[in-house]
Design a protein around this motif. Structure first.
Motif, PDB file in Angstrom:
ATOM      1  N   UNK A 143      13.574   8.594  -9.180  1.00  0.00           N
ATOM      2  CA  UNK A 143      14.303   7.972  -8.480  1.00  0.00           C
ATOM      3  C   UNK A 143      14.120   7.605  -6.929  1.00  0.00           C
ATOM      4  N   UNK A 144      13.581   8.735  -6.260  1.00  0.00           N
ATOM      5  CA  UNK A 144      13.455   8.567  -5.023  1.00  0.00           C
ATOM      6  C   UNK A 144      12.677   7.569  -4.414  1.00  0.00           C
ATOM      7  N   UNK A 145      11.318   7.573  -5.249  1.00  0.00           N
ATOM      8  CA  UNK A 145      10.365   6.773  -4.894  1.00  0.00           C
ATOM      9  C   UNK A 145      10.319   5.394  -5.597  1.00  0.00           C
ATOM     10  N   UNK A 149       1.615   7.187  -6.495  1.00  0.00           N
ATOM     11  CA  UNK A 149       0.535   8.363  -6.940  1.00  0.00           C
ATOM     12  C   UNK A 149       1.258   9.649  -6.707  1.00  0.00           C
ATOM     13  N   UNK A 150       1.882   9.726  -5.662  1.00  0.00           N
ATOM     14  CA  UNK A 150       2.641  11.143  -5.170  1.00  0.00           C
ATOM     15  C   UNK A 150       3.689  11.438  -6.264  1.00  0.00           C
ATOM     16  N   UNK A 151       4.291  10.415  -6.853  1.00  0.00           N
ATOM     17  CA  UNK A 151       5.226  10.856  -7.762  1.00  0.00           C
ATOM     18  C   UNK A 151       4.329  11.301  -9.077  1.00  0.00           C
ATOM     19  N   UNK A 152       3.222  10.568  -9.449  1.00  0.00           N
ATOM     20  CA  UNK A 152       2.723  10.873 -10.620  1.00  0.00           C
ATOM     21  C   UNK A 152       2.116  12.376 -10.506  1.00  0.00           C
ATOM     22  N   UNK A 153       1.460  12.659  -9.256  1.00  0.00           N
ATOM     23  CA  UNK A 153       1.117  13.941  -9.075  1.00  0.00           C
ATOM     24  C   UNK A 153       2.144  15.120  -9.046  1.00  0.00           C
ATOM     25  N   UNK A 154       3.188  14.919  -8.522  1.00  0.00           N
ATOM     26  CA  UNK A 154       4.342  15.740  -8.492  1.00  0.00           C
ATOM     27  C   UNK A 154       4.932  16.064  -9.730  1.00  0.00           C
ATOM     28  N   UNK A 155       4.890  14.924 -10.672  1.00  0.00           N
ATOM     29  CA  UNK A 155       5.461  15.154 -12.191  1.00  0.00           C
ATOM     30  C   UNK A 155       4.292  16.079 -12.825  1.00  0.00           C
ATOM     31  N   UNK A 190      13.455  -6.861  -0.874  1.00  0.00           N
ATOM     32  CA  UNK A 190      12.305  -6.607  -2.021  1.00  0.00           C
ATOM     33  C   UNK A 190      11.817  -5.520  -1.859  1.00  0.00           C
ATOM     34  N   UNK A 191      11.580  -4.796  -0.702  1.00  0.00           N
ATOM     35  CA  UNK A 191      10.712  -3.703  -0.569  1.00  0.00           C
ATOM     36  C   UNK A 191      11.418  -2.400  -0.849  1.00  0.00           C
ATOM     37  N   UNK A 192      10.541  -1.504  -1.121  1.00  0.00           N
ATOM     38  CA  UNK A 192      11.098  -0.056  -1.667  1.00  0.00           C
ATOM     39  C   UNK A 192      11.838   0.603  -0.519  1.00  0.00           C
ATOM     40  N   UNK A 193      12.574   1.546  -0.870  1.00  0.00           N
ATOM     41  CA  UNK A 193      13.270   2.335   0.314  1.00  0.00           C
ATOM     42  C   UNK A 193      13.185   3.840  -0.213  1.00  0.00           C
ATOM     43  N   UNK A 209       0.959  -1.148   0.078  1.00  0.00           N
ATOM     44  CA  UNK A 209       0.043   0.060  -0.086  1.00  0.00           C
ATOM     45  C   UNK A 209       0.823   1.304  -0.130  1.00  0.00           C
ATOM     46  N   UNK A 210       1.930   1.172   0.669  1.00  0.00           N
ATOM     47  CA  UNK A 210       2.818   2.478   0.899  1.00  0.00           C
ATOM     48  C   UNK A 210       3.557   2.583  -0.419  1.00  0.00           C
ATOM     49  N   UNK A 211       3.765   1.341  -1.273  1.00  0.00           N
ATOM     50  CA  UNK A 211       4.293   1.710  -2.508  1.00  0.00           C
ATOM     51  C   UNK A 211       3.526   2.207  -3.533  1.00  0.00           C
ATOM     52  N   UNK A 212       2.395   1.648  -3.425  1.00  0.00           N
ATOM     53  CA  UNK A 212       1.171   2.390  -4.397  1.00  0.00           C
ATOM     54  C   UNK A 212       0.902   4.117  -4.093  1.00  0.00           C
TER      55      UNK A 212
END
Length: 322
Positions: free
Chosen positions: A58-60, A34-40, A68-71, A27-30
């Motif tokens: 790159x940050x997201x 969304x935050x990334x797409x909005x910022x773009x 395996x998890x995003x950091x 859920x956090x990754x999703x």
């Protein structure tokens, strides 16, 4: 909620690690996506640049190679001017910066040398006032001091004392002096030719010293108008000589007003600037602003001679030839 454990550290709450809760991790990754797409979208609308959106991407989405998890890893700051994995939009932006970056013009402002009336009399625009013997020596000296500069043009106000000073400078470069009306002395009107000691007792004199932006000489021009025409004339010289070294011989008040303008000083403070007879003030003026290299120099010009020599900007000619 967590509580402070021994030593002040936060006590670990069982089940709070994202590694132990795959659904929450996804859920956090999703949400990060969304935050990334909005910022773009926002960055694109606000014109803040695609490169920043790439950094957000790159940050997201940067992954830990051991897990395996995003950091979230904050990328190292990139020094200004360093190109990193530029996108096509980045390349276009850098081309635009290069297009506006021109070799600055070196503007050498010289006050005329002394006359017999310099000091006790407000000569203004009175005709027929030549340099004194002392003034001729000062003009010769400033000409020798500027002889090592690659001067491409010498301008002077139409008054005799400025033209005579300019001729001593131009002779070292085999140039003719060009008359520039815009750098003429202030029009002092009824004050012209009067004694300074008498003028100093008037109320207007106090205004000239304390709030010159509000002063207008009786029957003459305002100091603000004098500054405006002086700056306009100098900007015209800069535009006509991109990337070159140009000398302009003028008068104390117009040069002081130009110094105030190009250094961002309010006109009401320009009386704090000293411009002595036969002194040299040097600016470098380019697309990104003005740099004051030396002010009221009466001695050697090593600080100016050590600067990189401006070269004529040939980029407009190259563009026209394409």
């Amino acid at each position: 909620r967590g509580e402070l454990g021994p030593g002040g550290a936060a006590a670990r709450v069982p089940g709070s690690d994202l590694d132990e809760r795959p659904a929450l991790r996804d859920r956090v990754g999703e949400l990060a996506g969304r935050v990334e797409r909005g910022l773009r979208r926002v960055l694109g609308q606000c014109g803040l640049g695609w490169s920043l959106a790439v950094q957000v991407h790159r940050l997201a989405h940067r992954r830990d190679p051991t897990r395996s998890r995003r950091v979230c890893r904050i990328p190292a700051p990139v020094p200004s001017g360093v190109v990193t994995e530029a996108s096509p939009a980045d390349g276009a932006a850098s081309d635009g910066v290069r297009a506006h970056h021109q070799t600055p013009t070196r503007l050498v402002l010289v006050r005329h040398a002394v006359t017999a009336q310099t000091g006790p009399i407000l000569s203004g625009r009175l005709p027929g006032i030549d340099l004194s013997d002392t003034g001729v020596g000062q003009a010769q000296a400033v000409g020798e001091r500027l002889a090592a500069l690659p001067v491409s043009a010498v301008y002077a106000s139409p008054i005799e004392r400025t033209r005579q000073t300019a001729e001593q400078i131009a002779s070292h470069h085999e140039l003719a002096v060009r008359v520039l009306d815009g750098v003429l002395e202030a029009d002092y009107g009824e004050w012209t030719g009067q004694k300074i000691v008498d003028l100093a007792t008037t109320d207007l004199w106090k205004t000239v010293q304390v709030a010159p932006s509000r002063a207008r000489f009786p029957g003459g021009e305002s100091i603000a108008a004098m500054q405006a025409r002086m700056v306009a004339a100098l900007e015209g010289v800069v535009a006509a000589h991109p990337g070159e070294t140009v000398v302009v011989v003028s008068h104390a008040d117009p040069i002081k007003a130009a110094i105030a303008h190009f250094t961002g000083m309010h006109l009401d403070l320009f009386q704090r600037v000293m411009v002595s007879p036969a002194s040299v003030t040097v600016f470098e003026l380019g697309a990104l602003g003005a740099v004051l290299c030396t002010c009221n120099s009466l001695g050697e010009l090593s600080e100016v001679l050590s600067l990189p020599t401006p070269e004529p900007d040939l980029e407009p000619e190259r563009e026209a030839a394409r």
